[in-house]
Motif scaffolding. Structure first.
Motif: not given
Length: 585
Positions: A180, A156, A176, A126, A158
């Motif tokens: 959102n 992956d 996780k 990234t 978040g």
């Protein structure tokens, strides 16, 4: 590998030449002889010399603001007894989320990084301004546990949370979280209930303008470390006054004082309109009423050309200090005379007046000063005994300790994958990765922390081909940087200065050789970059005394977020690659 037959002890005695050959072979195989194709950096010296600190010497009861100079943005803070812990954003830097400890809010020691393992931080593919945003740290006294919650735009992940009983001993792998949005933080109420608040988009079809965001709250299950499905609720829509179309309400924190709940958020975006606002409620889930005196912190109303300008103030967190008074940490910038932001967003602190219903940052609504009064009874030890320095200072790294200073970081991958501390200095194994690629690079970075600075290193290196290069890089991101390094062309060795930038509306990085020269590498070469505001100069010495400028004075514009974009400050790196594409002219 060719097998070496050592034979017996007697045959070795009879053949001393063979013995010498075997001994040299073993030395080579054991790695005792230096492969000059692998660069060795024997020292690095960073020195800051800003005029503001010369003009404002400290008195015995004062300390400098910012408390963390350079790219340490989005600070968050928590307290357990007499221990304070502070974290900041790290994006694609590795390890991630630097964590600092203090007992007095003036003297800070970096005690490590929260995300230091590849299982916790997956930023290998990234851009530098992605990765870890806006970490929030909170201590829950009911289960004696520290939580760090953040958004990781990579791997992956978040939104994630990690936790520990002891911040000095490391953190768990990420959990996780099932929501959102960005900028989450946690709140632990006295009744044992827990909550998560965060920035999010409005409900589908209800976005009113660009930058329209909302603050949501969720109930949090401490046993299972997860938000409770169906408990999400919007508690702020747009900002303080939706009719004025406020933008980017974000970075929320909830506090409780005198039985009331307070929600503090950043508003206005992280640039020139940045500010901090506050709301109150009788319930953690709202409804929340904005304070009539908002904003409670901003620097947006003052002349652009003011002296010692501090700007973009916001993204704050509040804590009660050891003297019973409240203090707030926040990000702000100190642009140079060309209004460029090469040092990035830094961590500042101000006392907070919470004698009324709502808190207000003391002197946070007037042009900020470069120094503050210390809390009563505190001694300024910054820069001594392991405490983080501020003001003007010199940091010398001889690479003679097994434990590398926490200020040195990698990009997208662990430092240990490419660096080794040897008796001769820091050895960097070149990756077949160019600094312009979005991959882990073999580069050890130190943040630029001053407008006026020098960064110098000594390099012992003999490139084998045009693909090999080692030296210094000044980097804002993968498409905005300068490379100052030694490479080879034909049978000769060259030192070159390359400028890499991506013009607006262009998808390609444009690379230009600013200057190059044939160089003698029989002895280690001294490389130096120095800056005075927006003017950068690169120089070298082959005798350790006389420095020669290469390329004249070049613009530091591409090292500023104003030009390059993104969220980081300039990084100064010791760089090596076997994928060089800069060819001397």
């Amino acid at each position: 590998m060719k097998r070496v037959n050592l034979g017996g002890h007697r045959s070795l005695k009879r053949r001393p030449v063979g013995l010498l050959f075997v001994f040299m072979s073993l030395v080579t195989l054991a790695g005792f002889s230096q492969n000059k194709n692998v660069p060795v950096f024997t020292q690095a010296v960073y020195q800051g010399d800003d005029q503001v600190y010369k003009d404002n010497p400290l008195k015995a009861d004062e300390f400098y603001n910012p408390i963390l100079q350079g790219c340490y943005p989005d600070p968050a803070i928590t307290r357990k007894g007499d221990d304070y812990f502070l974290v900041s954003s790290s994006f694609a830097m590795f390890p991630g989320v630097p964590i600092f400890h203090s007992n007095d809010l003036v003297n800070w020691k970096q005690v490590g990084h929260v995300l230091e393992r590849t299982s916790q931080l997956k930023v290998h593919d990234t851009g530098i301004s992605a990765g870890v945003y806006a970490p929030a740290i909170k201590y829950n006294p009911l289960n004696d546990t520290f939580y760090m919650i953040t958004t990781q735009f990579a791997g992956d992940f978040g939104n994630i949370v990690v936790k520990t009983k002891d911040p000095f001993q490391g953190w768990s792998d990420p959990i996780k979280l099932k929501f959102n949005g960005i900028d989450p933080s946690m709140f632990f109420d006295e009744d044992g209930k827990a909550y998560v608040v965060h920035n999010d988009a409005p409900d589908q079809g209800k976005e009113l303008y660009n930058g329209h965001r909302v603050i949501k709250i969720w109930d949090y299950d401490l046993e299972n470390d997860q938000v409770i499905a169906g408990t999400d609720k919007i508690i702020v829509d747009g900002g303080v006054d939706l009719s004025k179309k406020p933008i980017w309400i974000e970075a929320p924190h909830i506090y409780k004082k005198n039985g009331k709940y307070y929600l503090m958020c950043a508003e206005g975006g992280t640039g020139g309109w940045h500010s901090e606002v506050i709301f109150s409620s009788d319930n953690p889930r709202g409804p929340y009423k904005p304070a009539p005196s908002n904003p409670i912190l901003t620097q947006r109303h003052f002349p652009r050309d003011r002296a010692n300008k501090v700007d973009w103030a916001g993204h704050a967190d509040i804590v009660e200090g050891p003297d019973g008074k409240y203090y707030g940490v926040f990000l702000a910038i100190r642009p140079n005379e060309d209004d460029m932001v090469n040092t990035g967003r830094e961590t500042f602190i101000l006392p907070v007046d919470w004698s009324g219903e709502f808190p207000v940052f003391e002197n946070g609504l007037v042009p900020m000063e470069p120094k503050l009064k210390m809390p009563e009874g505190v001694e300024n030890k910054t820069g001594q005994a392991g405490f983080f320095p501020n003001g003007n200072f010199t940091f010398t790294e001889n690479f003679d300790s097994e434990k590398l200073d926490y200020r040195w970081i990698g990009l997208r991958g662990p430092r240990e994958d490419f660096m080794t501390i040897t008796k001769k200095g820091l050895q960097i194994k070149p990756f077949p990765v160019n600094i312009k690629e979005v991959k882990p690079t073999s580069t050890l970075f130190h943040r630029q922390q001053h407008k006026i600075f020098s960064f110098e290193t000594t390099l012992d290196y003999k490139p084998a081909s045009e693909k090999d290069l080692a030296g210094i890089v000044t980097l804002q991101n993968e498409h905005s940087n300068y490379v100052f390094g030694i490479t080879k062309k034909g049978d000769e060795y060259y030192l070159l200065l390359e400028r890499n930038e991506k013009p607006r509306r262009s998808r390609q990085v444009e690379s230009k050789i600013v200057a190059s020269t044939v160089i003698d590498i029989k002895n280690p070469v001294h490389l130096k970059v120095q800056a005075n505001g927006n003017d950068y100069e690169f120089s070298y010495s082959t005798n350790g005394t006389d420095f020669v400028n290469l390329g004249g004075t070049v613009s530091g514009d591409i090292l500023s977020t104003n030009v390059a974009g993104g969220f980081t400050g300039c990084l100064l790196g010791l760089y090596a690659t076997s994928a060089n594409d800069a060819i001397p002219e």
